[in-house]
Design a protein around this motif. Structure first.
Motif, PDB file in Angstrom:
ATOM      1  N   THR A 107       0.821  -1.195   0.000  1.00  0.00           N
ATOM      2  CA  THR A 107       0.000   0.000   0.000  1.00  0.00           C
ATOM      3  C   THR A 107       0.864   1.257   0.000  1.00  0.00           C
ATOM      4  OG1 THR A 107      -1.806   1.146   1.167  1.00  0.00           O
ATOM      5  CG2 THR A 107      -0.131   0.079   2.536  1.00  0.00           C
ATOM      6  N   HIS A 108       0.278   2.370  -0.453  1.00  0.00           N
ATOM      7  CA  HIS A 108       0.899   3.675  -0.230  1.00  0.00           C
ATOM      8  C   HIS A 108       0.090   4.455   0.804  1.00  0.00           C
ATOM      9  CE1 HIS A 108      -2.110   4.558  -3.391  1.00  0.00           C
ATOM     10  NE2 HIS A 108      -2.238   5.701  -2.750  1.00  0.00           N
ATOM     11  N   ASP A 109      -0.917   3.781   1.395  1.00  0.00           N
ATOM     12  CA  ASP A 109      -1.809   4.379   2.383  1.00  0.00           C
ATOM     13  C   ASP A 109      -1.203   4.176   3.774  1.00  0.00           C
ATOM     14  OD1 ASP A 109      -3.844   4.962   4.195  1.00  0.00           O
ATOM     15  OD2 ASP A 109      -5.412   3.993   3.027  1.00  0.00           O
ATOM     16  N   MET A 110      -0.585   5.222   4.305  1.00  0.00           N
ATOM     17  CA  MET A 110       0.095   5.111   5.595  1.00  0.00           C
ATOM     18  C   MET A 110      -0.852   4.741   6.723  1.00  0.00           C
ATOM     19  SD  MET A 110       2.795   8.254   5.595  1.00  0.00           S
ATOM     20  CE  MET A 110       1.520   9.431   5.124  1.00  0.00           C
ATOM     21  N   GLN A 111      -2.058   5.338   6.725  1.00  0.00           N
ATOM     22  CA  GLN A 111      -2.996   5.062   7.804  1.00  0.00           C
ATOM     23  C   GLN A 111      -3.373   3.587   7.829  1.00  0.00           C
ATOM     24  OE1 GLN A 111      -3.640   7.364  10.085  1.00  0.00           O
ATOM     25  NE2 GLN A 111      -2.295   8.709   8.897  1.00  0.00           N
ATOM     26  N   SER A 112      -3.589   3.010   6.653  1.00  0.00           N
ATOM     27  CA  SER A 112      -3.916   1.591   6.561  1.00  0.00           C
ATOM     28  C   SER A 112      -2.760   0.733   7.054  1.00  0.00           C
ATOM     29  CB  SER A 112      -4.258   1.223   5.119  1.00  0.00           C
ATOM     30  OG  SER A 112      -4.541  -0.161   5.006  1.00  0.00           O
ATOM     31  N   ALA A 113      -1.551   1.075   6.621  1.00  0.00           N
ATOM     32  CA  ALA A 113      -0.368   0.297   7.022  1.00  0.00           C
ATOM     33  C   ALA A 113      -0.161   0.348   8.523  1.00  0.00           C
ATOM     34  CB  ALA A 113       0.866   0.827   6.301  1.00  0.00           C
ATOM     35  N   PHE A 114      -0.257   1.535   9.105  1.00  0.00           N
ATOM     36  CA  PHE A 114       0.008   1.688  10.529  1.00  0.00           C
ATOM     37  C   PHE A 114      -1.090   1.068  11.385  1.00  0.00           C
ATOM     38  CE2 PHE A 114       2.640   5.715   9.495  1.00  0.00           C
ATOM     39  CZ  PHE A 114       3.753   4.920   9.222  1.00  0.00           C
ATOM     40  N   TYR A 115      -2.316   1.009  10.858  1.00  0.00           N
ATOM     41  CA  TYR A 115      -3.418   0.409  11.617  1.00  0.00           C
ATOM     42  C   TYR A 115      -3.406  -1.118  11.535  1.00  0.00           C
ATOM     43  CZ  TYR A 115      -8.094  -0.856  13.178  1.00  0.00           C
ATOM     44  OH  TYR A 115      -9.138  -1.443  13.846  1.00  0.00           O
ATOM     45  N   ALA A 116      -3.248  -1.640  10.331  1.00  0.00           N
ATOM     46  CA  ALA A 116      -3.481  -3.070  10.103  1.00  0.00           C
ATOM     47  C   ALA A 116      -2.246  -3.941  10.304  1.00  0.00           C
ATOM     48  CB  ALA A 116      -4.026  -3.291   8.691  1.00  0.00           C
ATOM     49  N   ALA A 117      -1.054  -3.371  10.191  1.00  0.00           N
ATOM     50  CA  ALA A 117       0.155  -4.190  10.130  1.00  0.00           C
ATOM     51  C   ALA A 117       0.858  -4.300  11.474  1.00  0.00           C
ATOM     52  CB  ALA A 117       1.117  -3.614   9.100  1.00  0.00           C
ATOM     53  N   ASP A 118       1.509  -5.452  11.667  1.00  0.00           N
ATOM     54  CA  ASP A 118       2.384  -5.646  12.823  1.00  0.00           C
ATOM     55  C   ASP A 118       3.742  -4.994  12.588  1.00  0.00           C
ATOM     56  OD1 ASP A 118       0.683  -7.576  14.442  1.00  0.00           O
ATOM     57  OD2 ASP A 118       0.806  -8.627  12.532  1.00  0.00           O
ATOM     58  N   ARG A 119       4.217  -5.088  11.346  1.00  0.00           N
ATOM     59  CA  ARG A 119       5.465  -4.437  10.959  1.00  0.00           C
ATOM     60  C   ARG A 119       5.280  -3.758   9.607  1.00  0.00           C
ATOM     61  NH1 ARG A 119      10.279  -7.659  10.141  1.00  0.00           N
ATOM     62  NH2 ARG A 119       8.895  -9.299   9.359  1.00  0.00           N
ATOM     63  N   VAL A 120       6.115  -2.765   9.370  1.00  0.00           N
ATOM     64  CA  VAL A 120       6.044  -2.005   8.130  1.00  0.00           C
ATOM     65  C   VAL A 120       7.439  -1.942   7.522  1.00  0.00           C
ATOM     66  CG1 VAL A 120       5.514   0.230   7.074  1.00  0.00           C
ATOM     67  CG2 VAL A 120       4.144  -0.590   9.011  1.00  0.00           C
ATOM     68  N   ALA A 121       7.533  -2.261   6.228  1.00  0.00           N
ATOM     69  CA  ALA A 121       8.788  -2.130   5.486  1.00  0.00           C
ATOM     70  C   ALA A 121       8.628  -0.991   4.497  1.00  0.00           C
ATOM     71  CB  ALA A 121       9.129  -3.427   4.759  1.00  0.00           C
ATOM     72  N   MET A 122       9.607  -0.100   4.464  1.00  0.00           N
ATOM     73  CA  MET A 122       9.585   1.035   3.535  1.00  0.00           C
ATOM     74  C   MET A 122      10.416   0.690   2.315  1.00  0.00           C
ATOM     75  SD  MET A 122       8.587   4.243   3.093  1.00  0.00           S
ATOM     76  CE  MET A 122       8.998   5.523   1.902  1.00  0.00           C
ATOM     77  N   LEU A 123       9.757   0.676   1.156  1.00  0.00           N
ATOM     78  CA  LEU A 123      10.424   0.364  -0.102  1.00  0.00           C
ATOM     79  C   LEU A 123      10.585   1.650  -0.908  1.00  0.00           C
ATOM     80  CD1 LEU A 123      11.439  -2.012  -1.937  1.00  0.00           C
ATOM     81  CD2 LEU A 123       9.150  -2.047  -2.928  1.00  0.00           C
ATOM     82  N   TYR A 124      11.810   1.904  -1.347  1.00  0.00           N
ATOM     83  CA  TYR A 124      12.059   3.098  -2.144  1.00  0.00           C
ATOM     84  C   TYR A 124      13.081   2.772  -3.212  1.00  0.00           C
ATOM     85  CZ  TYR A 124      13.068   7.889  -3.502  1.00  0.00           C
ATOM     86  OH  TYR A 124      13.220   9.049  -4.228  1.00  0.00           O
ATOM     87  N   LYS A 125      12.700   3.010  -4.462  1.00  0.00           N
ATOM     88  CA  LYS A 125      13.563   2.752  -5.604  1.00  0.00           C
ATOM     89  C   LYS A 125      14.151   1.347  -5.568  1.00  0.00           C
ATOM     90  CE  LYS A 125      14.451   7.335  -7.252  1.00  0.00           C
ATOM     91  NZ  LYS A 125      15.409   8.257  -7.878  1.00  0.00           N
ATOM     92  N   GLY A 126      13.259   0.377  -5.276  1.00  0.00           N
ATOM     93  CA  GLY A 126      13.659  -1.023  -5.355  1.00  0.00           C
ATOM     94  C   GLY A 126      14.429  -1.557  -4.181  1.00  0.00           C
ATOM     95  N   ARG A 127      14.562  -0.760  -3.112  1.00  0.00           N
ATOM     96  CA  ARG A 127      15.310  -1.217  -1.945  1.00  0.00           C
ATOM     97  C   ARG A 127      14.486  -1.037  -0.672  1.00  0.00           C
ATOM     98  NH1 ARG A 127      21.356   1.453  -2.864  1.00  0.00           N
ATOM     99  NH2 ARG A 127      21.800   0.442  -4.881  1.00  0.00           N
ATOM    100  N   ILE A 128      14.664  -1.949   0.269  1.00  0.00           N
ATOM    101  CA  ILE A 128      14.086  -1.785   1.597  1.00  0.00           C
ATOM    102  C   ILE A 128      14.994  -0.833   2.362  1.00  0.00           C
ATOM    103  CG2 ILE A 128      13.445  -2.901   3.768  1.00  0.00           C
ATOM    104  CD1 ILE A 128      11.635  -3.786   1.554  1.00  0.00           C
ATOM    105  N   VAL A 129      14.479   0.350   2.674  1.00  0.00           N
ATOM    106  CA  VAL A 129      15.311   1.355   3.345  1.00  0.00           C
ATOM    107  C   VAL A 129      15.069   1.406   4.847  1.00  0.00           C
ATOM    108  CG1 VAL A 129      15.561   2.760   1.275  1.00  0.00           C
ATOM    109  CG2 VAL A 129      13.652   3.207   2.840  1.00  0.00           C
ATOM    110  N   ALA A 130      13.969   0.796   5.318  1.00  0.00           N
ATOM    111  CA  ALA A 130      13.685   0.751   6.753  1.00  0.00           C
ATOM    112  C   ALA A 130      12.611  -0.285   7.009  1.00  0.00           C
ATOM    113  CB  ALA A 130      13.227   2.118   7.265  1.00  0.00           C
ATOM    114  N   ILE A 131      12.627  -0.875   8.197  1.00  0.00           N
ATOM    115  CA  ILE A 131      11.604  -1.840   8.584  1.00  0.00           C
ATOM    116  C   ILE A 131      11.462  -1.812  10.096  1.00  0.00           C
ATOM    117  CG2 ILE A 131      13.219  -3.791   8.699  1.00  0.00           C
ATOM    118  CD1 ILE A 131      10.892  -5.527   7.552  1.00  0.00           C
TER     119      ILE A 131
END
Length: 252
Positions: free
Chosen positions: A199-223
């Motif tokens: 998703t690109h919906d931050m509210q959905s990700a932060f509500y529904a997920a146990d963990r969040v991985a940030m993908l930018y330009k083909g790389r995981i930059v944070a999790i």
């Protein structure tokens, strides 16, 4: 230590000279919902398509329930996909089938259940997503949010162990987006499935997920957890959360 149900190891996917996923390493643990967050066009949906076998990596490995999927033939993939449910961005319902027939589709195609049992499962799934007594409607009679819920009912009707969500709140108003996010969380809690939410919906990700991985330009930059991501000092994460332009120099 938690068991990894899905593991990506140095996953690389390119289209021509364009690298979409650049040596991704990622684990999804049993029973969790992992959200993959990031701007549009950054490779999020490509991750899902590789997990379900619709895209073959140019390099690296994908392990699902400990199985190296690069060794699977079509029969092997079909067997594995029986354990997986996919909720598509635009629902992907069959317009010529009723809601009930759409939800029953996988059950009729891939199981030997009788019609009475299928009818009961369909009713149960539609009740779970808040759409009782809609079996005889056609997709054209549904709102966008209702179609998303039917898509979820279809995905979970075959009792999958893994559910993949591709932009499930895209095109919905904030209230319906939150309702879908609640359904994702409810599905995980009630069915104990392992889920990947793109998703690109931050509210959905932060509500529904146990963990969040940030993908930018083909790389995981944070999790991390939603709280960890919201408090992150990573400049890419901060810029995305705050709705600011991501400056190129932050990824040098």
């Amino acid at each position: 230590m938690a068991e990894a149900v899905i593991s990506l190891r140095q996953l690389n996917i390119t289209f021509g000279t364009h690298t979409v996923l650049d040596d991704i390493d990622l684990d999804v643990y049993r029973g969790e919902t992992l959200a993959i967050l990031g701007p549009s066009g950054t490779g999020k949906s490509t991750v899902l398509r590789s997990m379900i076998g619709l895209l073959e990596p140019n390099g690296g490995k994908i392990y699902i329930q400990g199985e190296d999927v690069s060794e699977l033939d079509e029969d092997g993939w079909n067997r594995l996909r029986m354990k997986m449910g996919m909720v598509f961005q635009y629902s992907a319902l069959f317009d010529f089938l009723t809601v009930g027939e759409n939800v029953a589709f996988g059950l009729r195609q891939h199981t030997d259940k009788g019609e009475e049992e299928i009818r009961q499962i369909v009713a149960q799934m539609l009740e779970m997503v808040g759409l009782p007594d809609t079996q005889d409607l056609y997709p054209a009679e549904l709102s966008g949010g209702m179609k998303k819920r039917v898509g979820l009912a279809r995905a979970i009707a075959v009792s999958p162990e893994i559910v993949l969500y591709d932009e499930p709140t895209a095109g919905l108003d904030p209230i319906m987006s939150h309702n879908i996010s609640r359904l994702i969380k409810k599905t995980q809690q009630q069915l104990h499935v392992t889920s990947v939410l793109v998703t690109h919906d931050m509210q959905s990700a932060f509500y529904a997920a146990d963990r969040v991985a940030m993908l930018y330009k083909g790389r995981i930059v944070a999790i991390g957890t939603a709280e960890e991501m919201q408090q992150s000092t990573n400049p890419i994460v901060k810029a995305f959360i705050e709705g600011r332009e991501i400056k190129e120099q932050v990824i040098e």
